[in-house]
Design a protein around this motif. Structure first.
Motif, PDB file in Angstrom:
ATOM      1  N   SER A 163       4.705 -27.296 -21.997  1.00 37.32           N
ATOM      2  CA  SER A 163       3.774 -26.616 -20.946  1.00 37.32           C
ATOM      3  C   SER A 163       2.917 -27.685 -20.387  1.00 37.32           C
ATOM      4  O   SER A 163       2.666 -27.896 -19.098  1.00 37.32           O
ATOM      5  N   ARG A 164       2.186 -28.541 -21.136  1.00 34.85           N
ATOM      6  CA  ARG A 164       1.360 -29.478 -20.826  1.00 34.85           C
ATOM      7  C   ARG A 164       1.901 -30.595 -20.037  1.00 34.85           C
ATOM      8  O   ARG A 164       1.363 -31.139 -19.226  1.00 34.85           O
ATOM      9  N   ASP A 165       3.139 -31.072 -20.671  1.00 32.64           N
ATOM     10  CA  ASP A 165       3.892 -32.227 -19.831  1.00 32.64           C
ATOM     11  C   ASP A 165       4.253 -31.690 -18.383  1.00 32.64           C
ATOM     12  O   ASP A 165       4.229 -32.487 -17.543  1.00 32.64           O
ATOM     13  N   ARG A 166       4.623 -30.373 -18.258  1.00 30.30           N
ATOM     14  CA  ARG A 166       5.251 -29.940 -17.106  1.00 30.30           C
ATOM     15  C   ARG A 166       3.767 -29.838 -15.901  1.00 30.30           C
ATOM     16  O   ARG A 166       3.873 -30.182 -14.781  1.00 30.30           O
ATOM     17  N   ILE A 167       2.874 -29.404 -16.444  1.00 37.20           N
ATOM     18  CA  ILE A 167       1.437 -29.324 -15.758  1.00 37.20           C
ATOM     19  C   ILE A 167       0.908 -30.757 -15.285  1.00 37.20           C
ATOM     20  O   ILE A 167       0.541 -30.922 -14.088  1.00 37.20           O
ATOM     21  N   GLU A 168       1.079 -31.634 -16.313  1.00 35.67           N
ATOM     22  CA  GLU A 168       0.620 -33.171 -15.785  1.00 35.67           C
ATOM     23  C   GLU A 168       1.655 -33.547 -14.969  1.00 35.67           C
ATOM     24  O   GLU A 168       1.168 -34.461 -14.059  1.00 35.67           O
ATOM     25  N   ALA A 169       2.843 -33.208 -14.675  1.00 30.60           N
ATOM     26  CA  ALA A 169       3.731 -33.664 -13.698  1.00 30.60           C
ATOM     27  C   ALA A 169       3.683 -32.840 -12.323  1.00 30.60           C
ATOM     28  O   ALA A 169       4.526 -32.975 -11.376  1.00 30.60           O
TER      29      ALA A 169
ATOM     30  N   PRO B  33       4.261 -26.800 -10.211  1.00 28.21           N
ATOM     31  CA  PRO B  33       3.461 -25.341  -9.762  1.00 28.21           C
ATOM     32  C   PRO B  33       3.934 -24.178 -10.291  1.00 28.21           C
ATOM     33  O   PRO B  33       3.180 -23.458 -10.847  1.00 28.21           O
ATOM     34  N   VAL B  34       5.319 -24.396 -10.959  1.00 31.35           N
ATOM     35  CA  VAL B  34       5.701 -23.170 -11.618  1.00 31.35           C
ATOM     36  C   VAL B  34       5.057 -23.047 -13.083  1.00 31.35           C
ATOM     37  O   VAL B  34       4.594 -22.109 -13.678  1.00 31.35           O
TER      38      VAL B  34
ATOM     39  N   THR C 183       1.411 -21.863 -12.545  1.00 31.05           N
ATOM     40  CA  THR C 183       1.577 -20.579 -12.180  1.00 31.05           C
ATOM     41  C   THR C 183       1.545 -19.677 -13.634  1.00 31.05           C
ATOM     42  O   THR C 183       0.742 -18.739 -13.888  1.00 31.05           O
ATOM     43  N   GLN C 184       2.686 -20.212 -14.458  1.00 27.75           N
ATOM     44  CA  GLN C 184       2.608 -19.713 -15.686  1.00 27.75           C
ATOM     45  C   GLN C 184       1.487 -19.581 -16.563  1.00 27.75           C
ATOM     46  O   GLN C 184       1.009 -18.688 -17.196  1.00 27.75           O
ATOM     47  N   GLU C 185       0.838 -20.925 -16.652  1.00 27.19           N
ATOM     48  CA  GLU C 185      -0.385 -21.112 -17.265  1.00 27.19           C
ATOM     49  C   GLU C 185      -1.421 -20.357 -16.866  1.00 27.19           C
ATOM     50  O   GLU C 185      -2.156 -19.838 -17.392  1.00 27.19           O
ATOM     51  N   GLY C 186      -1.687 -20.020 -15.519  1.00 25.63           N
ATOM     52  CA  GLY C 186      -2.700 -19.146 -14.879  1.00 25.63           C
ATOM     53  C   GLY C 186      -2.324 -17.935 -15.440  1.00 25.63           C
ATOM     54  O   GLY C 186      -3.334 -17.150 -15.778  1.00 25.63           O
ATOM     55  N   ALA C 187      -1.182 -17.255 -15.519  1.00 27.30           N
ATOM     56  CA  ALA C 187      -0.804 -16.114 -15.939  1.00 27.30           C
ATOM     57  C   ALA C 187      -1.433 -15.756 -17.241  1.00 27.30           C
ATOM     58  O   ALA C 187      -1.750 -14.772 -17.488  1.00 27.30           O
ATOM     59  N   GLU C 188      -1.149 -16.680 -18.112  1.00 28.79           N
ATOM     60  CA  GLU C 188      -1.327 -16.611 -19.514  1.00 28.79           C
ATOM     61  C   GLU C 188      -2.794 -16.387 -19.662  1.00 28.79           C
ATOM     62  O   GLU C 188      -3.495 -15.551 -20.384  1.00 28.79           O
ATOM     63  N   HIS C 189      -3.566 -17.201 -18.847  1.00 25.42           N
ATOM     64  CA  HIS C 189      -5.096 -16.989 -19.211  1.00 25.42           C
ATOM     65  C   HIS C 189      -5.522 -15.734 -18.387  1.00 25.42           C
ATOM     66  O   HIS C 189      -6.604 -15.452 -18.805  1.00 25.42           O
ATOM     67  N   GLU C 190      -4.896 -15.628 -17.182  1.00 21.36           N
ATOM     68  CA  GLU C 190      -5.303 -14.175 -16.845  1.00 21.36           C
ATOM     69  C   GLU C 190      -5.217 -12.902 -17.662  1.00 21.36           C
ATOM     70  O   GLU C 190      -5.967 -12.253 -17.783  1.00 21.36           O
ATOM     71  N   GLN C 191      -4.067 -12.887 -18.415  1.00 15.63           N
ATOM     72  CA  GLN C 191      -3.640 -11.990 -19.281  1.00 15.63           C
ATOM     73  C   GLN C 191      -4.727 -12.085 -20.737  1.00 15.63           C
ATOM     74  O   GLN C 191      -4.905 -10.970 -21.387  1.00 15.63           O
ATOM     75  N   LYS C 192      -5.247 -12.996 -20.929  1.00 16.53           N
ATOM     76  CA  LYS C 192      -6.289 -13.218 -21.850  1.00 16.53           C
ATOM     77  C   LYS C 192      -7.528 -12.948 -21.251  1.00 16.53           C
ATOM     78  O   LYS C 192      -8.500 -13.042 -22.114  1.00 16.53           O
TER      79      LYS C 192
ATOM     80  N   ALA D 124       4.519 -19.780  -3.888  1.00 16.28           N
ATOM     81  CA  ALA D 124       4.423 -18.450  -3.436  1.00 16.28           C
ATOM     82  C   ALA D 124       3.853 -17.559  -4.524  1.00 16.28           C
ATOM     83  O   ALA D 124       2.850 -16.628  -4.228  1.00 16.28           O
ATOM     84  N   ASP D 125       4.342 -17.561  -5.800  1.00 15.03           N
ATOM     85  CA  ASP D 125       3.635 -16.751  -6.731  1.00 15.03           C
ATOM     86  C   ASP D 125       2.321 -16.861  -7.029  1.00 15.03           C
ATOM     87  O   ASP D 125       1.552 -15.751  -7.206  1.00 15.03           O
ATOM     88  N   ALA D 126       1.876 -17.988  -6.932  1.00 11.38           N
ATOM     89  CA  ALA D 126       0.267 -18.347  -7.252  1.00 11.38           C
ATOM     90  C   ALA D 126      -0.461 -17.898  -5.979  1.00 11.38           C
ATOM     91  O   ALA D 126      -1.507 -17.290  -6.233  1.00 11.38           O
ATOM     92  N   HIS D 127       0.057 -17.897  -4.872  1.00 13.37           N
ATOM     93  CA  HIS D 127      -0.677 -17.199  -3.679  1.00 13.37           C
ATOM     94  C   HIS D 127      -0.673 -15.855  -3.994  1.00 13.37           C
ATOM     95  O   HIS D 127      -1.937 -15.281  -3.684  1.00 13.37           O
TER      96      HIS D 127
END
Length: 390
Positions: free
Chosen positions: A138-144, A147-148, A151-160, A179-182
């Motif tokens: 997950s960190r590697d994809r975010i550093e790259a 956007p997907v 968005t997934q990382e944002g969803a996990e933080h929102e659920q927490k 689009a999902d992030a918007h």
């Protein structure tokens, strides 16, 4: 070409080799030779600029997208279903795979007696839980700047409950065009989670998601337009979303047809397009993958729902909506003031709502029923985006 486009709208100087004119940043009506001329002409041009900017925005907003924001499965090259339970996001590469291709990959690896499953797209070994591999991927994809993954990382933080961090990730993903992030940002600004409530930003993010092909965001826009009394704009949103295979928008159009707001030809065309969009997501391989889950034991389904809890909630919500909306069409109406659903059990049709003290006659008003449906569908669509990884 108009004279305004070949000369400065303020000083009148013509565009020649040594003079380059720049268009107004918000519209395509006029050009200026300098920022000074643009500033001097601002008040004179303001009204026309605002009107033209709104027209350009509507042209973009109501342009029919070629496909939904989900795009195609990169393996079978067929459109991904709108139903989130019929696809999976691979955390190793942040690629969304349909259940059919995921099932085919599992079947092949089982027949080959593979010791460790691999991603059907990037062929990397699936990250194992409890080893830190999932978090590293997950960190590697975010550093790259994926956007997907953001968005997934944002969803996990929102659920927490960490809405501040969720907004950070959603905002970065939205800037990259996700689009999902918007859509998720629209929900946060609507509910005031982590930010102040701002309906202007809600509309902006819903529109950006809809322009990218997000049918649920477009359905929300349609519900909002309907509740604001803009029936024509609402129907345009519902038709576009229905053409992408969105079930709730199709239900809204059916209700609108019963209320005389949509013609028989328009409804028939939308229904054909809706069926075509849904059929395009079906294949024998995908049906086999879905059947595999349906035929699984209760224990396996429970494990699946523990790993992906949104599967059960999503399907239950869809079935409940169908029942509620069908009942509304036959029996219900909403209060004309506070929009709370009302049912008459017995007695006179005239009644007074105790909470808002509104007196009205409970009659079969189709437009009122459609508004009730709009409120329910818009409310359900504001659920949090859940991500899945494997």
């Amino acid at each position: 070409m108009s004279e305004d486009n070949i000369m400065c709208a303020s000083c009148g100087i013509a565009e020649v080799d040594d003079v380059q004119l720049k268009k107004c940043a918000d519209c395509d009506l006029v050009k200026y030779c300098s920022e000074k001329c643009q500033g001097e002409h601002k008040l004179q041009h303001k009204e026309a600029c605002k009107k033209r900017a709104a027209e350009l925005r509507d042209e973009l907003l109501f342009k029919v997208p070629e496909s939904s924001h989900r795009g195609d499965c990169p393996i079978c090259m067929m459109p991904l279903p709108l139903d989130l339970s019929k696809s999976i996001t691979k955390v190793c590469c942040s690629i969304i795979i349909c259940d059919g291709c995921n099932y085919a990959n599992h079947k092949r690896e089982f027949e080959e007696r593979r010791d460790r499953p691999t991603c059907p797209f990037c062929r990397k070994p699936a990250p194992r839980k409890g080893t830190g591999e999932l978090e590293k991927c997950s960190r590697d994809r975010i550093e790259a700047n994926d956007p997907v993954a953001m968005t997934q990382e944002g969803a996990e933080h929102e659920q927490k409950g960490d809405d501040i961090r969720a907004i950070e990730y959603y905002t970065k993903a939205a800037e990259l065009g996700d689009a999902d992030a918007h859509y998720q940002l629209a929900g946060l600004y609507r509910n005031g989670h982590g930010v102040e409530k701002d309906m202007g930003k809600v509309i902006y993010h819903l529109e950006e998601a809809a322009i990218s092909g997000h049918p649920t965001a477009r359905c929300d826009l349609g519900c909002g337009e309907w509740n604001d009394g803009n029936a024509e704009r609402a129907m345009r949103h519902f038709i576009i979303a229905a053409n992408l295979g969105h079930d709730d928008s199709m239900k809204m159009l059916m209700a609108a047809y019963r209320g005389g707001l949509v013609s028989k030809e328009e409804l028939a065309a939308a229904l054909r397009a809706h069926h075509a969009a849904v059929d395009a997501t079906k294949s024998p391989q995908r049906d086999a993958g879905e059947e595999r889950y349906l035929q699984a034991s209760d224990e396996m389904k429970q494990k699946c729902e523990e790993m992906y809890p949104w599967i059960c909630n999503y399907s239950r919500g869809v079935h409940e909506d169908v029942g509620v909306l069908s009942w509304l069409l036959e029996n219900g109406q909403n209060c004309p003031n506070c929009a709370v659903g009302v049912e008459r059990i017995s007695g006179c049709f005239h009644m007074t709502r105790p909470t808002c003290a509104t007196h009205f006659c409970l009659s079969v008003d189709k437009k009122s029923l459609i508004r009730s449906m709009a409120l329910i569908i818009a409310g359900r669509n504001r659920k949090c985006l859940s991500s899945s990884s494997m």
